[in-house]
Design an enzyme around this catalytic site. Sequence first.
Site, PDB file in Angstrom:
ATOM      1  CG  ASP A   1       2.794  -3.098   8.873  1.00  0.00           C
ATOM      2  OD1 ASP A   1       2.783  -2.115   8.112  1.00  0.00           O
ATOM      3  OD2 ASP A   1       3.121  -4.246   8.475  1.00  0.00           O
TER       4      ASP A   1
ATOM      5  NE  ARG B   1      -2.628  -0.161   3.591  1.00  0.00           N
ATOM      6  CZ  ARG B   1      -3.475   0.146   4.542  1.00  0.00           C
ATOM      7  NH1 ARG B   1      -4.779  -0.011   4.347  1.00  0.00           N
ATOM      8  NH2 ARG B   1      -3.070   0.619   5.687  1.00  0.00           N
TER       9      ARG B   1
ATOM     10  CB  THR C   1      -2.652   7.058  -2.301  1.00  0.00           C
ATOM     11  OG1 THR C   1      -1.890   5.867  -2.594  1.00  0.00           O
ATOM     12  CG2 THR C   1      -1.979   8.253  -2.926  1.00  0.00           C
TER      13      THR C   1
ATOM     14  CG  ASP D   1       6.494  -3.337   9.747  1.00  0.00           C
ATOM     15  OD1 ASP D   1       7.283  -3.698   8.848  1.00  0.00           O
ATOM     16  OD2 ASP D   1       6.037  -2.181   9.838  1.00  0.00           O
TER      17      ASP D   1
HETATM   18  C1  PRP Z   1      -0.895  -4.901   4.278  1.00  0.00           C
HETATM   19  C2  PRP Z   1      -1.626  -6.222   4.325  1.00  0.00           C
HETATM   20  C3  PRP Z   1      -2.441  -6.189   3.068  1.00  0.00           C
HETATM   21  C4  PRP Z   1      -2.815  -4.731   2.950  1.00  0.00           C
HETATM   22  C5  PRP Z   1      -4.230  -4.561   3.414  1.00  0.00           C
HETATM   23  O1  PRP Z   1       0.185  -4.971   3.431  1.00  0.00           O
HETATM   24  O2  PRP Z   1      -0.791  -7.337   4.432  1.00  0.00           O
HETATM   25  O3  PRP Z   1      -1.730  -6.621   1.926  1.00  0.00           O
HETATM   26  O4  PRP Z   1      -1.910  -4.001   3.811  1.00  0.00           O
HETATM   27  O5  PRP Z   1      -4.666  -3.268   3.213  1.00  0.00           O
HETATM   28  P1  PRP Z   1      -5.806  -2.887   2.173  1.00  0.00           P
HETATM   29  O6  PRP Z   1      -6.914  -3.874   2.366  1.00  0.00           O
HETATM   30  O7  PRP Z   1      -6.173  -1.496   2.585  1.00  0.00           O
HETATM   31  O8  PRP Z   1      -5.234  -2.948   0.791  1.00  0.00           O
HETATM   32  P2  PRP Z   1       1.201  -3.731   3.224  1.00  0.00           P
HETATM   33  O9  PRP Z   1       0.691  -2.822   2.182  1.00  0.00           O
HETATM   34  O10 PRP Z   1       1.502  -3.122   4.560  1.00  0.00           O
HETATM   35  O11 PRP Z   1       2.484  -4.432   2.587  1.00  0.00           O
HETATM   36  P3  PRP Z   1       3.678  -5.233   3.308  1.00  0.00           P
HETATM   37  O12 PRP Z   1       3.085  -6.345   4.112  1.00  0.00           O
HETATM   38  O13 PRP Z   1       4.496  -5.772   2.210  1.00  0.00           O
HETATM   39  O14 PRP Z   1       4.397  -4.250   4.191  1.00  0.00           O
HETATM   40  N1  URA Z   2      -2.292  -3.528   6.830  1.00  0.00           N
HETATM   41  C1  URA Z   2      -1.901  -4.002   8.041  1.00  0.00           C
HETATM   42  O1  URA Z   2      -0.883  -4.705   8.148  1.00  0.00           O
HETATM   43  N2  URA Z   2      -2.634  -3.671   9.108  1.00  0.00           N
HETATM   44  C2  URA Z   2      -3.753  -2.915   9.022  1.00  0.00           C
HETATM   45  O2  URA Z   2      -4.396  -2.676  10.051  1.00  0.00           O
HETATM   46  C3  URA Z   2      -4.139  -2.437   7.757  1.00  0.00           C
HETATM   47  C4  URA Z   2      -3.386  -2.770   6.678  1.00  0.00           C
END
Ligand code: PRP
Ligand code: URA
Length: 209
Positions: free
Chosen positions: A200, A104, A108, A203
């Site tokens: 997150d 994400r 945005t 993380d």
């Molecule tokens: C997180 C999560 C989803 C997304 C959900 O990933 O694992 O993929 O956010 O959010 P949404 O429903 O609003 O799209 P992130 O973008 O943090 O990526 P990452 O795990 O690689 O850090």
């Molecule tokens: N992605 C995450 O990892 N946690 C949230 O709460 C939303 C998006």
Amino acid sequence: MQNVTIINHPLISHKVAMLRNKDTNTKQFRELVEEISTLLTYEAFKDIPTVEVKVETPLEVTVQQIIAENSVAIIPILRAGLGMVNGVHTLFPAAKVGHIGMYRDESTCLPQEYYCKLPQGIESKISILLDPMLATGGSAIAAVDLLKKKGAKNIKCMHIIAAPEGIANLHKAHPDVQIYCAVCDRELNAQSYILPGLGDAGDRLFGTK
Ligand code: PRP
Ligand code: URA
């Protein structure tokens, strides 16, 4: 909502409560995500088609139902979906794995795709898309768009924590897709994080913060 299942099972809710706790460490978090994923898989595949086979017991020959080989493809959304793969493999050890890279954008909150590699023959398999978090639904919607573009026809989405907005958006964009969530939380905050949520997921799974 048709095609949306919130599992709400005490065995799963118990583990989700531990997952949410800010004091749960990376090792425990990883183990919990895996265990919850196995339990969700059990529920999500109760409608999987079976084929008849003859089995010879020590006493007689009987006709039994088994799952056809190679019928499932596991598709984690990177990164956090990776934590769910072993949990699904516990029940489908031979399943091939495809990867969709999506993150994400911080300002945005819109999904940015950066990788896609899927197993051959995806069109004839059940694709189980994995991501522990369904927040706005943007990442899952984009991943299902991509899967459909590559020929996948039978898609299930499996999430641990969902926001009501995410479920509604994903269902609206892809009403044919079966959505399974362990729990549905209250709402999204201003940064589109799920409340109460777990923070997150990527993380916490990989210890990057
Ligand atoms: C997180 C999560 C989803 C997304 C959900 O990933 O694992 O993929 O956010 O959010 P949404 O429903 O609003 O799209 P992130 O973008 O943090 O990526 P990452 O795990 O690689 O850090
Ligand atoms: N992605 C995450 O990892 N946690 C949230 O709460 C939303 C998006």
